[in-house]
Scaffold this active site. Structure first.
Site, short mmCIF file in Angstrom:
data_model
loop_
_atom_site.label_atom_id
_atom_site.label_comp_id
_atom_site.label_asym_id
_atom_site.label_seq_id
_atom_site.Cartn_x
_atom_site.Cartn_y
_atom_site.Cartn_z
N GLY A 139 -6.14 -0.08 -1.99
CA GLY A 139 -6.87 -0.89 -1.03
C GLY A 139 -6.24 -0.76 0.34
O GLY A 139 -5.60 0.25 0.66
N CYS A 140 -6.40 -1.77 1.16
CA CYS A 140 -5.88 -1.78 2.53
C CYS A 140 -4.39 -1.44 2.56
O CYS A 140 -3.59 -2.10 1.91
CB CYS A 140 -6.12 -3.15 3.15
N PHE A 141 -4.01 -0.42 3.33
CA PHE A 141 -2.62 -0.01 3.32
C PHE A 141 -1.70 -0.95 4.08
O PHE A 141 -0.48 -0.90 3.90
CB PHE A 141 -2.41 1.44 3.74
N CYS A 143 -1.72 -4.12 3.49
CA CYS A 143 -1.35 -5.05 2.42
C CYS A 143 -0.40 -4.39 1.42
O CYS A 143 0.60 -4.99 1.01
CB CYS A 143 -2.60 -5.53 1.70
N SER A 144 -0.72 -3.16 1.04
CA SER A 144 0.08 -2.52 0.00
C SER A 144 1.48 -2.17 0.50
O SER A 144 2.46 -2.34 -0.22
CB SER A 144 -0.64 -1.27 -0.53
#
Length: 301
Positions: A139-141, A143-144
């Protein structure tokens, strides 16, 4: 008089929204014909009022400004509009259908001597020989990366684009769905301090691996779930972890895991703005990940 501006704004937003629907996602032949007939006039109208609409405060899912989304369409910017989730391909494209890209790195990639904002270590290889890397798409990098850069044993993290066809892509190009790239975080870690199994525990628990090309409100092939490895041992651990977690999800009534596991392809650094985004002052506290609330049993590996 006080009501009139708000009413006009409402009407203009309705026109802009209808235009977006016709232009980006018509579902029937009839709507396509209607959209084709009104699109030139609607674009002209929305273009004239886009500055005013751009100040509209309402947000779309994911925190995207409504005014900005309409303005992107109005000025004829399909890639920027696609970044809002409209009009982008929902499956990977054939190689010949992808954007070609460019031979040189994008100009706003991190400088070669860049240091990690939080850890202070280099962002570019070569890294110390005792370290290993794994690349993850979940998903959104923003966040990760935030999940992994704070783990003890992590030497460096960096976000970028991988597993696609376009050379040195930009963020807008990846969001268009025409590069086949995934938004990823590459984790550089000391395996004597942090096991790959523990990294994958966070990976599995903190996103939804059962939704193909989607994580929460973020939709597109760049949001697919993936583990990209650098040696056979890593692949063995990744495959086993997938099997273990699938059994957990079956017991809890969830669907099949769609996570791809593959050798890591060339990694292209994302723009410097995106690197360690959540650790920087003034960052927007957005998280698009959608964990399922299950626990990964590392003892099963």
């Amino acid at each position: 008089a006080g009501l009139r501006p708000r009413l006009s704004t409402f009407i203009l937003c309705g026109i802009g929204g209808a235009t977006c629907l016709f232009a980006m996602g018509p579902s029937t032949a009839a709507t396509r014909r209607v959209g084709a007939s009104i699109l030139p006039q609607a674009r002209t109208l929305v273009s004239r009022i886009s500055n005013g609409i751009g100040r509209v405060s309402q947000k779309l899912p994911g925190g995207i400004p409504l005014g900005g989304a309409i303005s992107a369409l109005a000025v004829g910017a399909p890639m920027r509009a696609a970044a809002f989730g409209w009009g982008k391909p929902v499956e990977l494209l054939e190689k010949q259908s992808c954007l070609q890209g460019r031979d040189a790195p994008i100009p706003n990639a991190p400088a070669k001597d860049s240091k990690h904002f939080l850890l202070g270590n280099p962002m570019y290889p070569p890294f110390p020989e005792n370290l290993e890397m794994v690349t993850l798409g979940m998903g959104c990098f923003w966040c990760s990366e935030n999940l992994f850069m704070r783990m003890p044993g992590v030497y460096s993290t960096h976000v970028g684009y991988a597993q696609g066809e376009t050379k040195n892509p930009t963020y807008e190009e990846v969001c268009s769905g025409r590069t086949n790239h995934n938004e990823v975080v590459r984790v550089v870690y000391d395996p004597k301090v942090l096991r790959l199994e523990d990294i994958l525990k966070v990976f599995w628990e903190r996103h939804d691996p059962t939704t193909p090309n989607q994580q929460g409100n973020d939709r597109g092939t760049q949001y697919r779930s993936g583990i990209y490895v650098y040696n056979d041992k890593q692949r063995e651990v990744a495959e086993k972890s997938k099997e273990v977690y699938q059994n957990v999800l079956i017991e809890r009534g969830f669907g099949r895991i769609t996570t791809e596991i593959a050798p890591a392809d060339e990694f292209y650094y994302a723009e410097d703005f995106h690197q360690q985004y959540d650790a920087k002052p003034g960052s927007r506290q957005y998280c698009g990940l959608s964990p399922l609330g299950t626990q990964f049993p590392t003892e099963a590996l």
